[in-house]
Design an enzyme around this catalytic site. Structure first.
Site, short mmCIF file in Angstrom:
data_model
loop_
_atom_site.label_atom_id
_atom_site.label_comp_id
_atom_site.label_asym_id
_atom_site.label_seq_id
_atom_site.Cartn_x
_atom_site.Cartn_y
_atom_site.Cartn_z
N HIS A 141 0.72 -0.93 0.22
CA HIS A 141 0.13 -0.48 0.09
C HIS A 141 0.54 1.04 -0.01
CE1 HIS A 141 -3.89 2.59 1.85
NE2 HIS A 141 -2.18 3.47 1.71
N GLU A 142 1.93 1.14 0.72
CA GLU A 142 2.75 2.89 1.41
C GLU A 142 3.36 2.72 0.14
OE1 GLU A 142 2.13 4.28 3.33
OE2 GLU A 142 0.48 3.39 4.06
NI NI Z 1 -2.56 5.60 1.62
#
Ligand code: NI
Length: 176
Positions: A141-142
């Site tokens: 996600h990051e």
């Molecule tokens: Ni995010």
């Protein structure tokens, strides 16, 4: 210093971020302090530099043990510059995600279940880990933020996207 987090719709969240060129600099230290202050203030599981308007390939993440979620996986606090992700196989898993740039919402997102990631700490020392499950999800996600990708772009079935309160009525879930 706590910084404003850009919200979905801001074109800066769609940019491709540039690699960190020099490690151990006061500028990088200051950026990381701001990122940590901001993530802590908003109770996030992670934050990428572009979310505070800095188009550099820097992410931070970490999830401490929380008595409210005794079953939640602990992810060690990590600062990662210039990350490279390599899936270990083709297995994907759906899981619910939120994002500080998409407040109040959750979506069901497919991610690689197992991967290796490498990168550098703020001093330029190499980091390499093999992870799975939630740790692997958070990293994916990051790092997506560094390529201008927000999790809603990865949702396969948009019926599995909505407001946290409506999706999980009565549950005490952090707004990130
Ligand atoms: Ni995010």
């Amino acid at each position: 210093m706590i910084r404003d987090v850009l919200k979905m719709g801001d074109p800066r969240l769609l940019q491709l971020s540039a690699p960190v060129q020099r490690f151990g600099t006061p500028e990088l230290e200051a950026l990381l302090r701001d990122m940590q202050d901001t993530m802590a203030a908003l109770n996030g599981a992670g934050l990428a530099a572009p979310q505070i308007g800095v188009p550099l390939r820097v992410v931070i993440f970490g999830v401490e043990r929380n008595p409210r979620y005794p079953d939640a996986e602990v992810v060690p606090f990590t600062i990662l510059c210039n990350p490279v992700l390599t899936p270990l196989d083709n297995e994907m898993e759906d899981g619910w995600e939120g994002c500080l740039s998409v407040p109040g919402l959750r979506g069901l997102v497919p991610r690689h279940l197992r991967l290796r990631y490498s990168g550098f700490d703020p001093q330029g020392l190499r980091i390499e880990r093999e992870v799975s499950d939630f740790h692997a999800r958070v990293v994916q996600h990051e790092c997506d933020h560094l390529d201008g990708i927000l999790y809603p772009m990865r949702i396969r079935d948009l019926r599995q996207f909505g407001f946290t309160e409506q999706l999980f009525p009565g549950e005490d879930i952090a707004d990130d």
